[in-house]
Design a protein around this motif. Sequence first.
Motif, PDB file in Angstrom:
ATOM      1  N   PHE A 114      -5.626  -5.070 -10.783  1.00 49.32           N
ATOM      2  CA  PHE A 114      -4.396  -5.583 -11.380  1.00 49.32           C
ATOM      3  C   PHE A 114      -4.641  -6.053 -12.813  1.00 49.32           C
ATOM      4  O   PHE A 114      -3.863  -5.745 -13.725  1.00 49.32           O
ATOM      5  N   THR A 115      -5.716  -6.782 -13.023  1.00 47.36           N
ATOM      6  CA  THR A 115      -6.017  -7.317 -14.355  1.00 47.36           C
ATOM      7  C   THR A 115      -6.171  -6.191 -15.366  1.00 47.36           C
ATOM      8  O   THR A 115      -5.704  -6.294 -16.510  1.00 47.36           O
ATOM      9  N   ARG A 116      -6.796  -5.094 -14.942  1.00 49.39           N
ATOM     10  CA  ARG A 116      -6.986  -3.956 -15.853  1.00 49.39           C
ATOM     11  C   ARG A 116      -5.655  -3.332 -16.249  1.00 49.39           C
ATOM     12  O   ARG A 116      -5.418  -3.051 -17.421  1.00 49.39           O
ATOM     13  N   VAL A 117      -4.780  -3.114 -15.257  1.00 54.58           N
ATOM     14  CA  VAL A 117      -3.539  -2.403 -15.574  1.00 54.58           C
ATOM     15  C   VAL A 117      -2.507  -3.314 -16.228  1.00 54.58           C
ATOM     16  O   VAL A 117      -1.617  -2.842 -16.941  1.00 54.58           O
ATOM     17  N   ASP A 127     -10.220  -9.798  -4.209  1.00 51.82           N
ATOM     18  CA  ASP A 127     -10.810  -9.885  -5.549  1.00 51.82           C
ATOM     19  C   ASP A 127     -10.895  -8.501  -6.198  1.00 51.82           C
ATOM     20  O   ASP A 127     -10.669  -8.353  -7.409  1.00 51.82           O
ATOM     21  N   GLN A 128     -11.206  -7.494  -5.398  1.00 52.68           N
ATOM     22  CA  GLN A 128     -11.299  -6.130  -5.933  1.00 52.68           C
ATOM     23  C   GLN A 128      -9.929  -5.644  -6.417  1.00 52.68           C
ATOM     24  O   GLN A 128      -9.811  -5.045  -7.495  1.00 52.68           O
ATOM     25  N   VAL A 129      -8.911  -5.916  -5.623  1.00 55.24           N
ATOM     26  CA  VAL A 129      -7.559  -5.508  -6.016  1.00 55.24           C
ATOM     27  C   VAL A 129      -7.095  -6.318  -7.224  1.00 55.24           C
ATOM     28  O   VAL A 129      -6.449  -5.789  -8.133  1.00 55.24           O
ATOM     29  N   SER A 186       2.740  -4.018  -7.314  1.00 58.34           N
ATOM     30  CA  SER A 186       2.221  -3.907  -5.948  1.00 58.34           C
ATOM     31  C   SER A 186       0.747  -4.277  -5.859  1.00 58.34           C
ATOM     32  O   SER A 186       0.293  -4.756  -4.822  1.00 58.34           O
ATOM     33  N   LEU A 187      -0.009  -4.066  -6.928  1.00 57.44           N
ATOM     34  CA  LEU A 187      -1.398  -4.534  -6.911  1.00 57.44           C
ATOM     35  C   LEU A 187      -1.441  -6.056  -6.787  1.00 57.44           C
ATOM     36  O   LEU A 187      -2.241  -6.614  -6.025  1.00 57.44           O
ATOM     37  N   GLU A 228       0.830  -1.207   0.000  1.00 57.15           N
ATOM     38  CA  GLU A 228       0.000   0.000   0.000  1.00 57.15           C
ATOM     39  C   GLU A 228       0.864   1.257   0.000  1.00 57.15           C
ATOM     40  O   GLU A 228       0.536   2.245  -0.678  1.00 57.15           O
ATOM     41  N   ALA A 229       1.970   1.218   0.745  1.00 56.64           N
ATOM     42  CA  ALA A 229       2.881   2.367   0.751  1.00 56.64           C
ATOM     43  C   ALA A 229       3.483   2.578  -0.633  1.00 56.64           C
ATOM     44  O   ALA A 229       3.627   3.715  -1.102  1.00 56.64           O
ATOM     45  N   ASP A 230       3.827   1.487  -1.306  1.00 51.94           N
ATOM     46  CA  ASP A 230       4.394   1.614  -2.650  1.00 51.94           C
ATOM     47  C   ASP A 230       3.370   2.186  -3.625  1.00 51.94           C
ATOM     48  O   ASP A 230       3.710   2.985  -4.503  1.00 51.94           O
ATOM     49  N   LEU A 231       2.116   1.791  -3.459  1.00 58.15           N
ATOM     50  CA  LEU A 231       1.065   2.294  -4.347  1.00 58.15           C
ATOM     51  C   LEU A 231       0.812   3.788  -4.143  1.00 58.15           C
ATOM     52  O   LEU A 231       0.321   4.464  -5.050  1.00 58.15           O
ATOM     53  N   GLU A 232       1.162   4.309  -2.973  1.00 59.88           N
ATOM     54  CA  GLU A 232       1.064   5.758  -2.773  1.00 59.88           C
ATOM     55  C   GLU A 232       2.105   6.484  -3.613  1.00 59.88           C
ATOM     56  O   GLU A 232       1.849   7.565  -4.146  1.00 59.88           O
ATOM     57  N   PHE A 233       3.296   5.879  -3.724  1.00 58.75           N
ATOM     58  CA  PHE A 233       4.362   6.483  -4.529  1.00 58.75           C
ATOM     59  C   PHE A 233       4.127   6.242  -6.023  1.00 58.75           C
ATOM     60  O   PHE A 233       4.361   7.127  -6.849  1.00 58.75           O
TER      61      PHE A 233
END
Length: 228
Positions: free
Chosen positions: A214-217, A208-210, A190-191, A178-183
């Motif tokens: 991930f699948t989208r990106v 499942d939401q995350v 990280s997802l 989560e910290a990495d996703l902020e950066f």
Amino acid sequence: ALGAASRIIELQQEELLGAPGMTFMQHHRTRRLQMLVRFGAWEELLAEPAPPAELKHARAMWHYAHGRAAAATGDLAAAEADLRAVRAAAADPALVDERLEFNTAGDILKVAVDVLAGQIAFARHDYESAVSHLSRAAEAESALTYGEPPDWSIPVRQELGAVLLAAGKPAEAQKAFEADLEFFPENGWSLHGLARALRAQGRTVEADQVEARFTRVWEGGPIEMASR
């Protein structure tokens, strides 16, 4: 990423690499090594020749990358030798204050020392030491001046999160991802890790939401994401 990093080397004028004030060109030259680490191309890294000794920064980063490959393939004696070389370079007065583009060589090698030490500890299943080194490396990375592209190419918290997962600490891994996703918002690495960390805690709906994010990106991504 590998193609672009290789293209940088092709465009560089060899005679300028060791010139005063041109250490930043040596660092650009090492981006290919950093990308080989990113994609786990260990055999290719082990076959990569070392830069000339007079190119001190490039040589130190080669030892970092070679040490990563050695640790990942089980040659811990070679990895330790590379770590000693990186530590020596990080303490070399000729490098400590040498400017790259956004940071000094000393700043970058400080991160390299702890990342490599952490990955060697991880290879030995010494998770406590691995987490300690990678946590320190993450702090050093956070202190770097940000530029495009970043001087340190592989976000340390992604590696820290993966090690915490392997150590059976999914809640702590969650915090690292989560910290990495902020950066670096919505980055696939990280997802993917965050989804695994949530799932390991039994938080299936959130995982499942995350995973959907991930699948989208990652659609059409260059590699299939490994479990670590």
